[in-house]
Design a protein around this motif. Structure first.
Motif, PDB file in Angstrom:
ATOM      1  N   UNK A 259       0.850  -1.181   0.000  1.00  0.00           N
ATOM      2  CA  UNK A 259       0.000   0.000   0.000  1.00  0.00           C
ATOM      3  C   UNK A 259       0.887   1.231   0.000  1.00  0.00           C
ATOM      4  N   UNK A 260       0.685   2.097  -0.997  1.00  0.00           N
ATOM      5  CA  UNK A 260       1.627   3.201  -1.130  1.00  0.00           C
ATOM      6  C   UNK A 260       0.970   4.412  -1.777  1.00  0.00           C
ATOM      7  N   UNK A 261       1.401   5.598  -1.345  1.00  0.00           N
ATOM      8  CA  UNK A 261       1.015   6.865  -1.955  1.00  0.00           C
ATOM      9  C   UNK A 261       2.277   7.636  -2.301  1.00  0.00           C
ATOM     10  N   UNK A 262       2.318   8.220  -3.488  1.00  0.00           N
ATOM     11  CA  UNK A 262       3.479   8.986  -3.924  1.00  0.00           C
ATOM     12  C   UNK A 262       3.030  10.356  -4.403  1.00  0.00           C
TER      13      UNK A 262
ATOM     14  N   UNK B 195       4.447  19.280   0.883  1.00  0.00           N
ATOM     15  CA  UNK B 195       3.072  18.802   0.828  1.00  0.00           C
ATOM     16  C   UNK B 195       3.066  17.280   0.762  1.00  0.00           C
ATOM     17  N   UNK B 196       2.183  16.682   1.555  1.00  0.00           N
ATOM     18  CA  UNK B 196       2.048  15.241   1.649  1.00  0.00           C
ATOM     19  C   UNK B 196       0.594  14.837   1.427  1.00  0.00           C
ATOM     20  N   UNK B 197       0.399  13.634   0.937  1.00  0.00           N
ATOM     21  CA  UNK B 197      -0.952  13.080   0.944  1.00  0.00           C
ATOM     22  C   UNK B 197      -0.963  11.847   1.845  1.00  0.00           C
ATOM     23  N   UNK B 198      -2.132  11.514   2.339  1.00  0.00           N
ATOM     24  CA  UNK B 198      -2.263  10.405   3.273  1.00  0.00           C
ATOM     25  C   UNK B 198      -3.633   9.767   3.119  1.00  0.00           C
TER      26      UNK B 198
ATOM     27  N   UNK C 299      -1.665   5.844   9.051  1.00  0.00           N
ATOM     28  CA  UNK C 299      -2.108   4.462   9.259  1.00  0.00           C
ATOM     29  C   UNK C 299      -0.964   3.472   9.124  1.00  0.00           C
ATOM     30  N   UNK C 300      -0.708   2.653  10.121  1.00  0.00           N
ATOM     31  CA  UNK C 300       0.450   1.754  10.091  1.00  0.00           C
ATOM     32  C   UNK C 300       0.456   0.770   8.940  1.00  0.00           C
ATOM     33  N   UNK C 301      -0.755   0.389   8.435  1.00  0.00           N
ATOM     34  CA  UNK C 301      -0.773  -0.556   7.320  1.00  0.00           C
ATOM     35  C   UNK C 301      -0.218   0.059   6.039  1.00  0.00           C
ATOM     36  N   UNK C 302      -0.079   1.376   6.006  1.00  0.00           N
ATOM     37  CA  UNK C 302       0.497   2.064   4.857  1.00  0.00           C
ATOM     38  C   UNK C 302       1.955   2.443   5.085  1.00  0.00           C
ATOM     39  N   UNK C 303       2.508   2.037   6.200  1.00  0.00           N
ATOM     40  CA  UNK C 303       3.907   2.344   6.470  1.00  0.00           C
ATOM     41  C   UNK C 303       4.045   3.690   7.141  1.00  0.00           C
ATOM     42  N   UNK C 304       4.656   4.642   6.454  1.00  0.00           N
ATOM     43  CA  UNK C 304       4.908   5.939   7.057  1.00  0.00           C
ATOM     44  C   UNK C 304       4.707   7.035   6.009  1.00  0.00           C
ATOM     45  N   UNK C 305       4.800   8.262   6.444  1.00  0.00           N
ATOM     46  CA  UNK C 305       4.669   9.397   5.539  1.00  0.00           C
ATOM     47  C   UNK C 305       5.696   9.280   4.412  1.00  0.00           C
ATOM     48  N   UNK C 306       5.285   9.663   3.210  1.00  0.00           N
ATOM     49  CA  UNK C 306       6.193   9.668   2.078  1.00  0.00           C
ATOM     50  C   UNK C 306       7.139  10.853   2.136  1.00  0.00           C
ATOM     51  N   UNK C 307       7.875  11.044   1.070  1.00  0.00           N
ATOM     52  CA  UNK C 307       8.840  12.140   1.021  1.00  0.00           C
ATOM     53  C   UNK C 307       8.162  13.492   0.821  1.00  0.00           C
ATOM     54  N   UNK C 308       6.957  13.465   0.305  1.00  0.00           N
ATOM     55  CA  UNK C 308       6.274  14.714   0.033  1.00  0.00           C
ATOM     56  C   UNK C 308       6.820  15.397  -1.210  1.00  0.00           C
TER      57      UNK C 308
END
Length: 123
Positions: free
Chosen positions: A2-5, A94-97, A107-116
């Motif tokens: 699970x990932x957001x970039x 700026x970050x998305x979550x 949310x822990x199932x998504x790991x941690x905040x991205x680099x933004x």
């Protein structure tokens, strides 16, 4: 996985515009509320905009209401943040979550905040 970039940041003059993208992998965005957050140097991460999962209802922080617009493209599994009439005080990473709650939570199932993605508003 699970990932957001995040992408799309840059340097822009006051009054200018930028569009940020938040691309998801491993899950479908419309199953979650997606929030855009930002963190300026020396400040806490704050929520900027949110789009709900089911109906796509949008909400905004008072500081950006009327200038920023959040939207979602389900076909591309991507959420956007269109920013207009940018001000120097919008300068931040700026970050998305996958939530619209506190900027201190991820949310822990998504790991941690991205680099933004860095947005700098300056002349």
């Amino acid at each position: 996985q699970l990932r957001l970039v995040e992408s799309g940041g840059g340097l822009v003059q006051p009054g200018g515009s930028l569009r940020l993208s938040c691309a998801a992998s491993g899950f479908t965005l419309d199953s979650y509320g997606i929030g855009w957050f930002r963190q300026a140097p020396g400040k806490e991460r704050e929520g900027v905009a949110c789009i709900s999962g089911s109906r796509g209802r949008t909400t905004y922080a008072a500081s950006v209401k009327g200038r920023f617009s959040i939207s979602r493209d389900n076909a591309k599994n991507t959420v956007y943040l269109q920013m207009t009439t940018l001000k120097p005080e919008d300068t931040a990473v700026y970050y998305c979550a996958p939530h619209c709650g506190s900027g201190a939570y991820y949310p822990p199932e998504f790991g941690s905040w991205g680099q933004g993605t860095q947005v700098t508003v300056s002349s």
